[in-house]
Design a protein around this motif. Sequence first.
Motif, PDB file in Angstrom:
ATOM      1  N   ASP A 248      62.288  34.355  47.175  1.00  0.00           N
ATOM      2  CA  ASP A 248      61.546  33.133  45.949  1.00  0.00           C
ATOM      3  C   ASP A 248      60.249  32.081  46.703  1.00  0.00           C
ATOM      4  OD1 ASP A 248      63.037  33.386  43.847  1.00  0.00           O
ATOM      5  OD2 ASP A 248      64.766  32.202  45.232  1.00  0.00           O
ATOM      6  N   ILE A 249      59.746  32.936  48.042  1.00  0.00           N
ATOM      7  CA  ILE A 249      58.895  32.596  49.401  1.00  0.00           C
ATOM      8  C   ILE A 249      57.937  32.343  48.512  1.00  0.00           C
ATOM      9  CG2 ILE A 249      58.152  34.742  50.026  1.00  0.00           C
ATOM     10  CD1 ILE A 249      57.686  33.334  52.855  1.00  0.00           C
ATOM     11  N   PRO A 250      56.766  31.338  48.546  1.00  0.00           N
ATOM     12  CA  PRO A 250      56.419  30.881  47.467  1.00  0.00           C
ATOM     13  C   PRO A 250      54.548  31.521  47.422  1.00  0.00           C
ATOM     14  CG  PRO A 250      56.874  28.872  48.818  1.00  0.00           C
ATOM     15  CD  PRO A 250      57.518  30.021  48.909  1.00  0.00           C
ATOM     16  N   ARG A 251      54.154  32.101  46.381  1.00  0.00           N
ATOM     17  CA  ARG A 251      53.362  33.419  46.422  1.00  0.00           C
ATOM     18  C   ARG A 251      52.143  33.031  44.836  1.00  0.00           C
ATOM     19  NH1 ARG A 251      55.892  38.796  45.728  1.00  0.00           N
ATOM     20  NH2 ARG A 251      57.596  37.901  45.225  1.00  0.00           N
ATOM     21  N   VAL A 252      51.250  33.041  45.633  1.00  0.00           N
ATOM     22  CA  VAL A 252      50.211  32.767  45.267  1.00  0.00           C
ATOM     23  C   VAL A 252      49.219  34.289  43.892  1.00  0.00           C
ATOM     24  CG1 VAL A 252      47.994  32.160  43.922  1.00  0.00           C
ATOM     25  CG2 VAL A 252      49.762  30.166  44.941  1.00  0.00           C
ATOM     26  N   GLU A 253      48.754  34.325  42.819  1.00  0.00           N
ATOM     27  CA  GLU A 253      48.723  36.387  43.294  1.00  0.00           C
ATOM     28  C   GLU A 253      47.156  36.146  42.791  1.00  0.00           C
ATOM     29  OE1 GLU A 253      50.250  37.813  40.095  1.00  0.00           O
ATOM     30  OE2 GLU A 253      48.931  39.569  39.913  1.00  0.00           O
ATOM     31  N   LEU A 254      46.034  36.680  44.005  1.00  0.00           N
ATOM     32  CA  LEU A 254      45.092  36.847  43.890  1.00  0.00           C
ATOM     33  C   LEU A 254      44.578  38.122  42.945  1.00  0.00           C
ATOM     34  CD1 LEU A 254      44.285  35.956  47.723  1.00  0.00           C
ATOM     35  CD2 LEU A 254      44.062  34.656  45.786  1.00  0.00           C
ATOM     36  N   PRO A 255      43.680  38.170  42.066  1.00  0.00           N
ATOM     37  CA  PRO A 255      42.535  39.682  42.003  1.00  0.00           C
ATOM     38  C   PRO A 255      42.353  40.581  43.093  1.00  0.00           C
ATOM     39  CG  PRO A 255      41.173  37.838  41.566  1.00  0.00           C
ATOM     40  CD  PRO A 255      42.107  37.072  42.379  1.00  0.00           C
ATOM     41  N   HIS A 256      42.596  41.555  42.681  1.00  0.00           N
ATOM     42  CA  HIS A 256      42.059  42.387  43.507  1.00  0.00           C
ATOM     43  C   HIS A 256      41.372  44.015  43.076  1.00  0.00           C
ATOM     44  CE1 HIS A 256      44.008  46.121  46.707  1.00  0.00           C
ATOM     45  NE2 HIS A 256      42.980  46.939  46.134  1.00  0.00           N
ATOM     46  N   PRO A 257      40.005  44.238  44.541  1.00  0.00           N
ATOM     47  CA  PRO A 257      40.685  43.313  45.261  1.00  0.00           C
ATOM     48  C   PRO A 257      39.553  42.270  46.018  1.00  0.00           C
ATOM     49  CG  PRO A 257      38.731  45.343  45.174  1.00  0.00           C
ATOM     50  CD  PRO A 257      39.041  45.220  43.978  1.00  0.00           C
ATOM     51  N   VAL A 258      40.230  41.938  46.361  1.00  0.00           N
ATOM     52  CA  VAL A 258      38.847  40.428  47.310  1.00  0.00           C
ATOM     53  C   VAL A 258      38.366  41.105  48.781  1.00  0.00           C
ATOM     54  CG1 VAL A 258      39.330  38.369  48.848  1.00  0.00           C
ATOM     55  CG2 VAL A 258      41.024  39.091  46.710  1.00  0.00           C
ATOM     56  N   ALA A 259      38.817  41.765  49.768  1.00  0.00           N
ATOM     57  CA  ALA A 259      38.335  42.226  50.526  1.00  0.00           C
ATOM     58  C   ALA A 259      36.829  43.127  50.460  1.00  0.00           C
ATOM     59  CB  ALA A 259      38.799  43.538  51.571  1.00  0.00           C
ATOM     60  N   GLY A 260      35.839  42.402  50.809  1.00  0.00           N
ATOM     61  CA  GLY A 260      34.367  43.284  50.433  1.00  0.00           C
ATOM     62  C   GLY A 260      33.833  42.753  49.531  1.00  0.00           C
ATOM     63  N   THR A 261      33.980  41.972  48.535  1.00  0.00           N
ATOM     64  CA  THR A 261      33.436  41.636  47.266  1.00  0.00           C
ATOM     65  C   THR A 261      32.855  40.898  47.991  1.00  0.00           C
ATOM     66  OG1 THR A 261      35.628  39.970  46.381  1.00  0.00           O
ATOM     67  CG2 THR A 261      35.634  42.394  45.935  1.00  0.00           C
ATOM     68  N   GLY A 262      32.648  40.221  48.633  1.00  0.00           N
ATOM     69  CA  GLY A 262      30.784  39.401  48.479  1.00  0.00           C
ATOM     70  C   GLY A 262      32.152  37.909  49.430  1.00  0.00           C
ATOM     71  N   THR A 263      30.914  37.132  50.204  1.00  0.00           N
ATOM     72  CA  THR A 263      31.473  35.714  49.964  1.00  0.00           C
ATOM     73  C   THR A 263      31.799  34.619  48.502  1.00  0.00           C
ATOM     74  OG1 THR A 263      30.249  36.033  52.675  1.00  0.00           O
ATOM     75  CG2 THR A 263      30.582  33.281  51.490  1.00  0.00           C
ATOM     76  N   ALA A 264      30.483  35.134  47.825  1.00  0.00           N
ATOM     77  CA  ALA A 264      30.054  34.037  46.895  1.00  0.00           C
ATOM     78  C   ALA A 264      31.721  34.743  45.407  1.00  0.00           C
ATOM     79  CB  ALA A 264      29.229  34.885  46.018  1.00  0.00           C
ATOM     80  N   ASN A 265      31.744  35.868  45.369  1.00  0.00           N
ATOM     81  CA  ASN A 265      33.296  35.800  45.186  1.00  0.00           C
ATOM     82  C   ASN A 265      34.828  35.189  45.674  1.00  0.00           C
ATOM     83  OD1 ASN A 265      34.704  37.631  42.727  1.00  0.00           O
ATOM     84  ND2 ASN A 265      35.629  38.748  44.355  1.00  0.00           N
ATOM     85  N   MET A 266      34.690  35.699  46.647  1.00  0.00           N
ATOM     86  CA  MET A 266      36.105  35.301  47.369  1.00  0.00           C
ATOM     87  C   MET A 266      35.808  34.171  47.353  1.00  0.00           C
ATOM     88  SD  MET A 266      36.475  37.295  51.455  1.00  0.00           S
ATOM     89  CE  MET A 266      35.793  38.758  50.865  1.00  0.00           C
ATOM     90  N   GLN A 267      34.615  32.782  47.087  1.00  0.00           N
ATOM     91  CA  GLN A 267      34.421  31.631  46.750  1.00  0.00           C
ATOM     92  C   GLN A 267      34.903  31.619  45.420  1.00  0.00           C
ATOM     93  OE1 GLN A 267      33.578  29.090  49.922  1.00  0.00           O
ATOM     94  NE2 GLN A 267      34.474  27.974  47.393  1.00  0.00           N
ATOM     95  N   GLN A 268      34.943  32.030  44.395  1.00  0.00           N
ATOM     96  CA  GLN A 268      35.074  31.932  43.177  1.00  0.00           C
ATOM     97  C   GLN A 268      36.930  31.920  43.473  1.00  0.00           C
ATOM     98  OE1 GLN A 268      33.019  34.517  41.403  1.00  0.00           O
ATOM     99  NE2 GLN A 268      34.148  33.620  39.004  1.00  0.00           N
TER     100      GLN A 268
END
Lengths: 389, 69
Positions: free
Chosen positions: B31-51
């Motif tokens: 049950d450790i807290p986890r938050v789901e991110l869209p895939h991929p995040v790596a290599g998608t650019g600073t603007a997308n990561m900020q979003q």
Amino acid sequence: MKQKPDTTHSQAGEPATIELADDRPETLLRHFEAQGWGDGLPMVAPTEDRVAAMLAGLGGGGSPDEVVATLPPRSGLATPRLIAINAVLAGCAPAQMPVLVAAVEALGHPRLNLRGVNATTHPVAPLVIVHGEAARLGGFNGGAGAFGPGNRANATTGRAVRLILNHVAGAAIGSGDASTQGGPAKYSYCVAENIEESPWGSLATSVDVVSRAHEPSDADGPAPVSAVTVHCGEAPHNVHDMESADPAAILNKVASTMASLGSNHGPISQAEFFVALCPEHAATCADAGWSRSDVAAYLFQRARLPAGEVRAAFALRAWAPWLNAVPDNELLPMTEHPDNIRIFVVGGPGKHSSVIPSWGMTRSVTVPVASNPGSKPDTAPPTDPPQGA
Amino acid sequence: MARQGVPAVALVTTAFWPQGDFVARSVGMPDIPRVELPHPVAGTGTANMQQVANSVVGEVIAALSPASQ
């Protein structure tokens, strides 16, 4: 078929027993596939008598249920019995057990960072290098074609390591192993050092050897007769030099192979290179008066890329502080210290060497192979159980 | 960190969620807290990561709050 120990052990290292309708390879493989076990290739059924014969390869002494290592991500407790079960599955001979147990011990060392090795998207695989008398006793090949097929000890020890990672550590694809493409070295990756043709003796004499208590050995103590090194890296990258009569010309090609933006050595400066020189390349170096550390020092000097090029390629960098001071227009070494370049000799006739880049966030571990009282140099090593067992 | 009482949350992309499940179970912290991110995040650019960061910051703060730890 007879009852056989199962690899679906608990974390406590207790093997279960299952019964199958027969002991045909197809039946065993079908069962393993259904459970998500195995490496996709047919296996030998680990019946109780086969496992007992495999354990006998350790020469007695010690409990078969003593924990050798705790293997992440599932914190599986690897015992000699569980190691033996997977050795049978892989097709090992009992004489290989001392090397396999030492390899598992190395895998469990914190410095190796098996949790990261298993979890990464990188195609890293643990390379098992067998040094000294253990290689002869176990029948390992350090000569012609040593990284390739044709030798039971190399092939099945490497395979047993993979099966132990899958079954004990929980590093199966889709759960404990996130490798994007995988790699052929993940099937089996084991080789002996060709000490007979190494002009510098064994690599194991030039690295820290970790004792069973995971403490560095006395640096002034005698070198171990038998040892195993585990280095977590890529499959070998070939270096072909058919024409050079001086060390620098050969090693320039080795350095060129090392200096690549595609490996993890660009962003991670602590990473070790293992350089497997063939005997003829090694002889060219040694005949010119170059020591093992000379070779490493030269490669440290030559395996470089423009610092600005590496900075531009990797926004996230785990570099030693001093590397950050190298200006963009100067050359940057592909590792932070010459000692991170490990030179050993493998292979037979011909002029092909290889570079084995690291995954990066890992350090190699060398452990002694426990002496086997049942395997004196002049006696035959332990063998498989009789046919039909 | 979480075991030592340090508020922690794991950020895991959709593609690696099953591996996260396996590791969490393996270490005895399903049950450790986890938050789901869209895939991929790596290599998608600073603007997308900020979003992406903006879209999950609320979940991250909630996961780090005393009630979730």
